[in-house]
Design a protein around this motif. Structure first.
Motif, PDB file in Angstrom:
ATOM      1  N   TYR A 183      43.538  57.577  37.640  1.00  0.00           N
ATOM      2  CA  TYR A 183      42.744  56.799  38.591  1.00  0.00           C
ATOM      3  C   TYR A 183      41.311  56.650  38.090  1.00  0.00           C
ATOM      4  O   TYR A 183      40.713  55.589  38.219  1.00  0.00           O
ATOM      5  CB  TYR A 183      42.766  57.447  39.973  1.00  0.00           C
ATOM      6  N   GLY A 184      40.775  57.692  37.510  1.00  0.00           N
ATOM      7  CA  GLY A 184      39.416  57.644  36.984  1.00  0.00           C
ATOM      8  C   GLY A 184      39.239  56.587  35.917  1.00  0.00           C
ATOM      9  O   GLY A 184      38.160  56.017  35.781  1.00  0.00           O
ATOM     10  N   GLY A 185      40.314  56.300  35.171  1.00  0.00           N
ATOM     11  CA  GLY A 185      40.251  55.316  34.103  1.00  0.00           C
ATOM     12  C   GLY A 185      40.491  53.881  34.538  1.00  0.00           C
ATOM     13  O   GLY A 185      40.376  52.960  33.728  1.00  0.00           O
ATOM     14  N   LEU A 186      40.805  53.676  35.803  1.00  0.00           N
ATOM     15  CA  LEU A 186      41.049  52.322  36.302  1.00  0.00           C
ATOM     16  C   LEU A 186      39.749  51.603  36.617  1.00  0.00           C
ATOM     17  O   LEU A 186      38.754  52.223  36.990  1.00  0.00           O
ATOM     18  CB  LEU A 186      41.908  52.367  37.574  1.00  0.00           C
ATOM     19  N   LYS A 187      39.767  50.282  36.488  1.00  0.00           N
ATOM     20  CA  LYS A 187      38.646  49.464  36.950  1.00  0.00           C
ATOM     21  C   LYS A 187      38.721  49.431  38.471  1.00  0.00           C
ATOM     22  O   LYS A 187      39.796  49.269  39.044  1.00  0.00           O
ATOM     23  CB  LYS A 187      38.752  48.041  36.401  1.00  0.00           C
ATOM     24  N   LYS A 188      37.554  49.580  39.114  1.00  0.00           N
ATOM     25  CA  LYS A 188      37.507  49.602  40.578  1.00  0.00           C
ATOM     26  C   LYS A 188      36.438  48.642  41.075  1.00  0.00           C
ATOM     27  O   LYS A 188      35.445  48.405  40.392  1.00  0.00           O
ATOM     28  CB  LYS A 188      37.219  51.019  41.063  1.00  0.00           C
ATOM     29  N   PRO A 189      36.632  48.115  42.290  1.00  0.00           N
ATOM     30  CA  PRO A 189      35.622  47.203  42.852  1.00  0.00           C
ATOM     31  C   PRO A 189      34.359  47.957  43.261  1.00  0.00           C
ATOM     32  O   PRO A 189      34.377  49.180  43.438  1.00  0.00           O
ATOM     33  CB  PRO A 189      36.338  46.608  44.075  1.00  0.00           C
ATOM     34  N   GLY A 190      33.309  47.223  43.446  1.00  0.00           N
ATOM     35  CA  GLY A 190      32.023  47.816  43.820  1.00  0.00           C
ATOM     36  C   GLY A 190      32.010  48.496  45.176  1.00  0.00           C
ATOM     37  O   GLY A 190      31.164  49.338  45.436  1.00  0.00           O
ATOM     38  N   PHE A 191      32.956  48.148  46.050  1.00  0.00           N
ATOM     39  CA  PHE A 191      32.974  48.755  47.386  1.00  0.00           C
ATOM     40  C   PHE A 191      33.792  50.046  47.447  1.00  0.00           C
ATOM     41  O   PHE A 191      34.021  50.580  48.524  1.00  0.00           O
ATOM     42  CB  PHE A 191      33.488  47.756  48.437  1.00  0.00           C
ATOM     43  N   THR A 192      34.183  50.574  46.294  1.00  0.00           N
ATOM     44  CA  THR A 192      34.956  51.816  46.262  1.00  0.00           C
ATOM     45  C   THR A 192      34.113  52.956  46.823  1.00  0.00           C
ATOM     46  O   THR A 192      33.012  53.223  46.335  1.00  0.00           O
ATOM     47  CB  THR A 192      35.382  52.155  44.820  1.00  0.00           C
ATOM     48  N   PRO A 193      34.619  53.636  47.859  1.00  0.00           N
ATOM     49  CA  PRO A 193      33.861  54.779  48.402  1.00  0.00           C
ATOM     50  C   PRO A 193      33.773  55.902  47.362  1.00  0.00           C
ATOM     51  O   PRO A 193      34.618  56.007  46.476  1.00  0.00           O
ATOM     52  CB  PRO A 193      34.710  55.235  49.601  1.00  0.00           C
ATOM     53  N   PRO A 194      32.764  56.763  47.487  1.00  0.00           N
ATOM     54  CA  PRO A 194      32.683  57.905  46.568  1.00  0.00           C
ATOM     55  C   PRO A 194      33.879  58.835  46.793  1.00  0.00           C
ATOM     56  O   PRO A 194      34.432  58.906  47.896  1.00  0.00           O
ATOM     57  CB  PRO A 194      31.364  58.581  46.946  1.00  0.00           C
ATOM     58  N   ASN A 195      34.283  59.537  45.751  1.00  0.00           N
ATOM     59  CA  ASN A 195      35.466  60.405  45.822  1.00  0.00           C
ATOM     60  C   ASN A 195      35.385  61.439  46.948  1.00  0.00           C
ATOM     61  O   ASN A 195      36.392  61.750  47.578  1.00  0.00           O
ATOM     62  CB  ASN A 195      35.697  61.105  44.486  1.00  0.00           C
ATOM     63  N   TRP A 196      34.205  61.968  47.243  1.00  0.00           N
ATOM     64  CA  TRP A 196      34.079  62.988  48.283  1.00  0.00           C
ATOM     65  C   TRP A 196      34.399  62.428  49.661  1.00  0.00           C
ATOM     66  O   TRP A 196      34.780  63.177  50.574  1.00  0.00           O
ATOM     67  CB  TRP A 196      32.679  63.607  48.290  1.00  0.00           C
ATOM     68  N   ALA A 197      34.273  61.111  49.850  1.00  0.00           N
ATOM     69  CA  ALA A 197      34.473  60.516  51.169  1.00  0.00           C
ATOM     70  C   ALA A 197      35.938  60.563  51.613  1.00  0.00           C
ATOM     71  O   ALA A 197      36.220  60.677  52.809  1.00  0.00           O
ATOM     72  CB  ALA A 197      33.983  59.070  51.181  1.00  0.00           C
ATOM     73  N   PHE A 198      36.857  60.495  50.673  1.00  0.00           N
ATOM     74  CA  PHE A 198      38.274  60.417  51.043  1.00  0.00           C
ATOM     75  C   PHE A 198      38.762  61.639  51.829  1.00  0.00           C
ATOM     76  O   PHE A 198      39.316  61.477  52.918  1.00  0.00           O
ATOM     77  CB  PHE A 198      39.126  60.133  49.809  1.00  0.00           C
ATOM     78  N   PRO A 199      38.565  62.865  51.324  1.00  0.00           N
ATOM     79  CA  PRO A 199      39.047  64.000  52.122  1.00  0.00           C
ATOM     80  C   PRO A 199      38.294  64.174  53.441  1.00  0.00           C
ATOM     81  O   PRO A 199      38.879  64.603  54.442  1.00  0.00           O
ATOM     82  CB  PRO A 199      38.864  65.209  51.200  1.00  0.00           C
ATOM     83  N   VAL A 200      37.028  63.825  53.463  1.00  0.00           N
ATOM     84  CA  VAL A 200      36.246  63.951  54.697  1.00  0.00           C
ATOM     85  C   VAL A 200      36.763  62.965  55.744  1.00  0.00           C
ATOM     86  O   VAL A 200      37.067  63.343  56.887  1.00  0.00           O
ATOM     87  CB  VAL A 200      34.736  63.725  54.428  1.00  0.00           C
ATOM     88  N   VAL A 201      36.893  61.712  55.357  1.00  0.00           N
ATOM     89  CA  VAL A 201      37.356  60.691  56.303  1.00  0.00           C
ATOM     90  C   VAL A 201      38.780  60.980  56.763  1.00  0.00           C
ATOM     91  O   VAL A 201      39.080  60.921  57.960  1.00  0.00           O
ATOM     92  CB  VAL A 201      37.241  59.279  55.681  1.00  0.00           C
ATOM     93  N   TRP A 202      39.664  61.312  55.812  1.00  0.00           N
ATOM     94  CA  TRP A 202      41.052  61.572  56.202  1.00  0.00           C
ATOM     95  C   TRP A 202      41.167  62.781  57.120  1.00  0.00           C
ATOM     96  O   TRP A 202      41.983  62.777  58.051  1.00  0.00           O
ATOM     97  CB  TRP A 202      41.948  61.733  54.975  1.00  0.00           C
ATOM     98  N   SER A 203      40.371  63.804  56.912  1.00  0.00           N
ATOM     99  CA  SER A 203      40.414  64.975  57.808  1.00  0.00           C
ATOM    100  C   SER A 203      40.067  64.580  59.231  1.00  0.00           C
ATOM    101  O   SER A 203      40.743  64.979  60.187  1.00  0.00           O
ATOM    102  CB  SER A 203      39.464  66.062  57.307  1.00  0.00           C
ATOM    103  N   ILE A 204      39.023  63.797  59.389  1.00  0.00           N
ATOM    104  CA  ILE A 204      38.625  63.325  60.717  1.00  0.00           C
ATOM    105  C   ILE A 204      39.721  62.445  61.315  1.00  0.00           C
ATOM    106  O   ILE A 204      40.087  62.591  62.486  1.00  0.00           O
ATOM    107  CB  ILE A 204      37.280  62.572  60.643  1.00  0.00           C
ATOM    108  N   LEU A 205      40.243  61.536  60.501  1.00  0.00           N
ATOM    109  CA  LEU A 205      41.277  60.625  60.999  1.00  0.00           C
ATOM    110  C   LEU A 205      42.532  61.370  61.440  1.00  0.00           C
ATOM    111  O   LEU A 205      43.120  61.036  62.482  1.00  0.00           O
ATOM    112  CB  LEU A 205      41.630  59.579  59.940  1.00  0.00           C
ATOM    113  N   TYR A 206      42.952  62.369  60.681  1.00  0.00           N
ATOM    114  CA  TYR A 206      44.161  63.105  61.053  1.00  0.00           C
ATOM    115  C   TYR A 206      43.993  63.847  62.378  1.00  0.00           C
ATOM    116  O   TYR A 206      44.937  63.942  63.164  1.00  0.00           O
ATOM    117  CB  TYR A 206      44.596  64.052  59.937  1.00  0.00           C
ATOM    118  N   VAL A 207      42.804  64.340  62.651  1.00  0.00           N
ATOM    119  CA  VAL A 207      42.553  64.977  63.947  1.00  0.00           C
ATOM    120  C   VAL A 207      42.623  63.928  65.061  1.00  0.00           C
ATOM    121  O   VAL A 207      43.261  64.149  66.104  1.00  0.00           O
ATOM    122  CB  VAL A 207      41.197  65.715  63.964  1.00  0.00           C
ATOM    123  N   LEU A 208      42.005  62.767  64.852  1.00  0.00           N
ATOM    124  CA  LEU A 208      42.063  61.695  65.846  1.00  0.00           C
ATOM    125  C   LEU A 208      43.496  61.207  66.074  1.00  0.00           C
ATOM    126  O   LEU A 208      43.902  60.951  67.211  1.00  0.00           O
ATOM    127  CB  LEU A 208      41.173  60.520  65.424  1.00  0.00           C
TER     128      LEU A 208
END
Length: 152
Positions: free
Chosen positions: A26-51
């Motif tokens: 994944y690190g080697g793939l081209k990504k769009p400019g709106f890609t969230p930072p890597n740290w955001a994924f576990p934080v957001v998903w943790s909140i979402l799973y509780v909701l």
């Protein structure tokens, strides 16, 4: 008790993120400019799973919740499936199909939950927003890397 059961179901989906990490591929793939930072994924998903678990626990005991809970089941299945398809198998286009179905299932769950308990429906709004961003990200990553192996 219902909340804990639904949190356990959400934890099963979350576990795929631990088992199939983005890694060097994944690190080697081209990504769009709106890609969230890597740290955001576990934080957001943790909140979402509780909701997600709170919303399901509000709706499940209500009369006529069968269809809503069927939608809930479909969305948690496709939520669980996306990570192994995209990060595990490195199939970007297949991941796009899975996340498209996930988006439909989340939207359907939101609608069904809203009909029974508007607060539960409201709890699903951030999830739909995040899956929308994830769909756009998956589509963009596939498009930017469509000539790589497993892109289709």
């Amino acid at each position: 008790m219902l909340f804990l059961l639904f949190l356990l179901a959400s934890s099963g989906a979350a576990a795929t993120g631990v088992m199939f990490k983005p890694g060097a591929w994944y690190g080697g793939l081209k990504k769009p400019g709106f890609t969230p930072p890597n740290w955001a994924f576990p934080v957001v998903w943790s909140i979402l799973y509780v909701l997600i678990a709170l919303a399901a626990a509000r709706v499940a005991p209500e009369d006529h919740a069968g269809l809503a809970m069927a939608y809930f089941t479909v969305q948690i299945v496709f939520n669980t499936l996306w990570t192994p398809v995209f990060f595990g198998l490195h199939h970007m286009k297949a991941g796009l199909v899975v996340i498209g179905i996930l988006w439909l299932a989340v939207a359907g769950t939101l609608w069904q939950f809203w009909q029974i308990d508007w607060i539960a429906g409201l709890m699903f709004v951030p999830y739909l927003v995040w899956v929308s961003v994830a769909f756009a990200l998956n589509a963009s990553v596939w498009w930017l890397n469509r000539h790589r192996p497993n892109a289709t």
